[in-house]
Motif scaffolding. Structure first.
Motif, PDB file in Angstrom:
ATOM      1  N   THR A 144     -32.737  70.396   7.101  1.00 32.21           N
ATOM      2  CA  THR A 144     -34.152  70.027   7.173  1.00 32.21           C
ATOM      3  C   THR A 144     -34.453  68.811   6.304  1.00 32.21           C
ATOM      4  O   THR A 144     -33.869  68.635   5.245  1.00 32.21           O
ATOM      5  CB  THR A 144     -35.059  71.216   6.785  1.00 32.21           C
ATOM      6  OG1 THR A 144     -36.425  70.855   6.997  1.00 32.21           O
ATOM      7  CG2 THR A 144     -34.849  71.633   5.340  1.00 32.21           C
ATOM      8  N   ASP A 145     -35.368  68.000   6.800  1.00 36.32           N
ATOM      9  CA  ASP A 145     -35.775  66.814   6.044  1.00 36.32           C
ATOM     10  C   ASP A 145     -37.266  66.828   5.751  1.00 36.32           C
ATOM     11  O   ASP A 145     -37.804  65.862   5.230  1.00 36.32           O
ATOM     12  CB  ASP A 145     -35.421  65.537   6.813  1.00 36.32           C
ATOM     13  CG  ASP A 145     -36.242  65.371   8.073  1.00 36.32           C
ATOM     14  OD1 ASP A 145     -36.883  66.346   8.506  1.00 36.32           O
ATOM     15  OD2 ASP A 145     -36.245  64.273   8.633  1.00 36.32           O
ATOM     16  N   GLY A 146     -37.946  67.903   6.110  1.00 39.28           N
ATOM     17  CA  GLY A 146     -39.391  67.901   5.934  1.00 39.28           C
ATOM     18  C   GLY A 146     -39.948  69.211   5.434  1.00 39.28           C
ATOM     19  O   GLY A 146     -39.298  70.252   5.471  1.00 39.28           O
ATOM     20  N   LYS A 147     -41.165  69.122   4.967  1.00 37.24           N
ATOM     21  CA  LYS A 147     -41.897  70.266   4.464  1.00 37.24           C
ATOM     22  C   LYS A 147     -42.278  71.171   5.637  1.00 37.24           C
ATOM     23  O   LYS A 147     -42.754  70.693   6.660  1.00 37.24           O
ATOM     24  CB  LYS A 147     -43.155  69.740   3.767  1.00 37.24           C
ATOM     25  CG  LYS A 147     -43.915  70.727   2.976  1.00 37.24           C
ATOM     26  CD  LYS A 147     -44.986  69.997   2.205  1.00 37.24           C
ATOM     27  CE  LYS A 147     -46.274  70.786   2.292  1.00 37.24           C
ATOM     28  NZ  LYS A 147     -47.365  70.114   1.637  1.00 37.24           N
ATOM     29  N   PRO A 148     -42.072  72.479   5.500  1.00 31.52           N
ATOM     30  CA  PRO A 148     -42.424  73.378   6.608  1.00 31.52           C
ATOM     31  C   PRO A 148     -43.935  73.452   6.800  1.00 31.52           C
ATOM     32  O   PRO A 148     -44.709  73.227   5.868  1.00 31.52           O
ATOM     33  CB  PRO A 148     -41.854  74.725   6.168  1.00 31.52           C
ATOM     34  CG  PRO A 148     -41.743  74.647   4.690  1.00 31.52           C
ATOM     35  CD  PRO A 148     -41.532  73.197   4.358  1.00 31.52           C
ATOM     36  N   ASN A 149     -44.338  73.810   8.017  1.00 31.80           N
ATOM     37  CA  ASN A 149     -45.766  73.963   8.307  1.00 31.80           C
ATOM     38  C   ASN A 149     -46.404  74.988   7.387  1.00 31.80           C
ATOM     39  O   ASN A 149     -47.552  74.829   6.982  1.00 31.80           O
ATOM     40  CB  ASN A 149     -45.974  74.381   9.762  1.00 31.80           C
ATOM     41  CG  ASN A 149     -45.565  73.298  10.736  1.00 31.80           C
ATOM     42  OD1 ASN A 149     -45.384  72.146  10.372  1.00 31.80           O
ATOM     43  ND2 ASN A 149     -45.407  73.679  11.988  1.00 31.80           N
ATOM     44  N   SER A 150     -45.678  76.053   7.051  1.00 31.62           N
ATOM     45  CA  SER A 150     -46.187  77.111   6.175  1.00 31.62           C
ATOM     46  C   SER A 150     -45.102  77.509   5.179  1.00 31.62           C
ATOM     47  O   SER A 150     -44.116  78.153   5.550  1.00 31.62           O
ATOM     48  CB  SER A 150     -46.601  78.337   6.994  1.00 31.62           C
ATOM     49  OG  SER A 150     -46.882  79.428   6.128  1.00 31.62           O
ATOM     50  N   ALA A 151     -45.319  77.156   3.917  1.00 29.27           N
ATOM     51  CA  ALA A 151     -44.345  77.521   2.886  1.00 29.27           C
ATOM     52  C   ALA A 151     -44.292  79.038   2.728  1.00 29.27           C
ATOM     53  O   ALA A 151     -43.201  79.615   2.611  1.00 29.27           O
ATOM     54  CB  ALA A 151     -44.713  76.862   1.558  1.00 29.27           C
ATOM     55  N   ARG A 152     -45.425  79.706   2.757  1.00 27.62           N
ATOM     56  CA  ARG A 152     -45.472  81.157   2.578  1.00 27.62           C
ATOM     57  C   ARG A 152     -44.699  81.876   3.686  1.00 27.62           C
ATOM     58  O   ARG A 152     -43.854  82.727   3.415  1.00 27.62           O
ATOM     59  CB  ARG A 152     -46.926  81.635   2.536  1.00 27.62           C
ATOM     60  CG  ARG A 152     -47.073  83.128   2.300  1.00 27.62           C
ATOM     61  CD  ARG A 152     -48.534  83.577   2.307  1.00 27.62           C
ATOM     62  NE  ARG A 152     -49.237  83.253   3.531  1.00 27.62           N
ATOM     63  CZ  ARG A 152     -49.127  83.916   4.688  1.00 27.62           C
ATOM     64  NH1 ARG A 152     -48.314  84.939   4.776  1.00 27.62           N
ATOM     65  NH2 ARG A 152     -49.822  83.558   5.751  1.00 27.62           N
ATOM     66  N   ARG A 153     -44.976  81.531   4.941  1.00 26.22           N
ATOM     67  CA  ARG A 153     -44.273  82.182   6.054  1.00 26.22           C
ATOM     68  C   ARG A 153     -42.780  81.850   6.035  1.00 26.22           C
ATOM     69  O   ARG A 153     -41.939  82.679   6.387  1.00 26.22           O
ATOM     70  CB  ARG A 153     -44.898  81.786   7.391  1.00 26.22           C
ATOM     71  CG  ARG A 153     -46.249  82.440   7.636  1.00 26.22           C
ATOM     72  CD  ARG A 153     -46.715  82.296   9.071  1.00 26.22           C
ATOM     73  NE  ARG A 153     -46.641  80.958   9.595  1.00 26.22           N
ATOM     74  CZ  ARG A 153     -47.651  80.097   9.673  1.00 26.22           C
ATOM     75  NH1 ARG A 153     -48.849  80.454   9.262  1.00 26.22           N
ATOM     76  NH2 ARG A 153     -47.480  78.900  10.193  1.00 26.22           N
ATOM     77  N   THR A 154     -42.448  80.632   5.615  1.00 19.90           N
ATOM     78  CA  THR A 154     -41.037  80.245   5.544  1.00 19.90           C
ATOM     79  C   THR A 154     -40.315  81.046   4.466  1.00 19.90           C
ATOM     80  O   THR A 154     -39.190  81.511   4.676  1.00 19.90           O
ATOM     81  CB  THR A 154     -40.907  78.732   5.296  1.00 19.90           C
ATOM     82  OG1 THR A 154     -41.535  78.046   6.386  1.00 19.90           O
ATOM     83  CG2 THR A 154     -39.457  78.300   5.187  1.00 19.90           C
ATOM     84  N   GLU A 155     -40.953  81.246   3.310  1.00 19.97           N
ATOM     85  CA  GLU A 155     -40.341  82.062   2.257  1.00 19.97           C
ATOM     86  C   GLU A 155     -40.131  83.497   2.737  1.00 19.97           C
ATOM     87  O   GLU A 155     -39.075  84.090   2.489  1.00 19.97           O
ATOM     88  CB  GLU A 155     -41.215  82.049   1.003  1.00 19.97           C
ATOM     89  CG  GLU A 155     -41.142  80.734   0.241  1.00 19.97           C
ATOM     90  CD  GLU A 155     -41.896  80.784  -1.071  1.00 19.97           C
ATOM     91  OE1 GLU A 155     -41.373  81.442  -2.003  1.00 19.97           O
ATOM     92  OE2 GLU A 155     -42.960  80.174  -1.164  1.00 19.97           O
ATOM     93  N   GLN A 156     -41.112  84.055   3.428  1.00 23.74           N
ATOM     94  CA  GLN A 156     -40.984  85.419   3.943  1.00 23.74           C
ATOM     95  C   GLN A 156     -39.846  85.511   4.959  1.00 23.74           C
ATOM     96  O   GLN A 156     -39.023  86.436   4.902  1.00 23.74           O
ATOM     97  CB  GLN A 156     -42.300  85.864   4.583  1.00 23.74           C
ATOM     98  CG  GLN A 156     -43.415  86.048   3.581  1.00 23.74           C
ATOM     99  CD  GLN A 156     -44.779  86.205   4.253  1.00 23.74           C
ATOM    100  OE1 GLN A 156     -44.954  85.923   5.432  1.00 23.74           O
ATOM    101  NE2 GLN A 156     -45.751  86.673   3.475  1.00 23.74           N
ATOM    102  N   ALA A 157     -39.790  84.562   5.878  1.00 25.45           N
ATOM    103  CA  ALA A 157     -38.728  84.563   6.893  1.00 25.45           C
ATOM    104  C   ALA A 157     -37.357  84.378   6.246  1.00 25.45           C
ATOM    105  O   ALA A 157     -36.377  85.004   6.664  1.00 25.45           O
ATOM    106  CB  ALA A 157     -38.987  83.462   7.921  1.00 25.45           C
ATOM    107  N   SER A 158     -37.297  83.549   5.221  1.00 25.91           N
ATOM    108  CA  SER A 158     -36.029  83.319   4.524  1.00 25.91           C
ATOM    109  C   SER A 158     -35.544  84.601   3.850  1.00 25.91           C
ATOM    110  O   SER A 158     -34.364  84.949   3.930  1.00 25.91           O
ATOM    111  CB  SER A 158     -36.203  82.203   3.491  1.00 25.91           C
ATOM    112  OG  SER A 158     -35.012  82.006   2.774  1.00 25.91           O
TER     113      SER A 158
END
Length: 167
Positions: free
Chosen positions: A90-104
């Protein structure tokens, strides 16, 4: 940067393809905004350099959370005796940091997640928060510049770190 990102994916797919089919299965997901996330290949079909070459730059947001969820769903097609590895380039900031952390966090319960941040706009702090420990095994920092994506030593190191079966 897109051309270099595709080149990295091509090199990875070629390296993993060199190992017997029974040893490594590769699927490829291209992700961007919600409407533009799509599977290129699945674990059940195999992946080739041609599949990577056919990818197009979406030029939109980064739905990383959705991509992580899709990758987790794909794991059912992997070998039951293998340790699954998900590489997130990835080269960019995710649309949602919170949802990305949860999915991770959910994905890390099922697979080793290796983050490959590229370029200066990659969300390094967020990636460091999400990555499992030890960080050196889960965050590959070699590609701070897009031009380095084709550096053979860095790519070989990445491959060796994530998949010992590939020589």
């Amino acid at each position: 940067g897109w051309a270099q990102s595709k080149k990295l994916a091509e090199v990875l797919v070629e390296a993993f393809s060199a190992v017997k089919e029974a040893d490594i299965k590769v699927s490829l997901l291209e992700f961007s905004s919600r409407r533009k996330t799509k599977w290129i290949t699945h674990l059940t079909t195999g992946t080739t350099k041609t599949d990577v070459e056919g990818m197009a730059w979406f030029r939109s947001g980064t739905a990383t959370d959705q991509a992580l969820g899709m990758a987790q769903a794909e794991l059912v097609y992997g070998r039951p005796d293998a340790t699954p590895v998900v590489m997130v380039i990835t080269d960019g900031k995710p649309n949602s940091a919170r949802r990305t952390e949860q999915a991770s966090r959910r994905l890390q319960q099922k697979a080793k997640v290796v983050w490959i941040p590229i370029g200066r706009r990659a969300p390094i702090r967020l990636i460091n928060r999400m990555a499992a420990t030890p960080k050196r095994d889960h965050v590959y920092r070699g590609f701070y510049d897009f031009r380095l994506l084709t550096n053979k030593n860095l790519v070989n190191n990445l491959i060796g770190t994530t998949c010992p079966a590939v020589k």
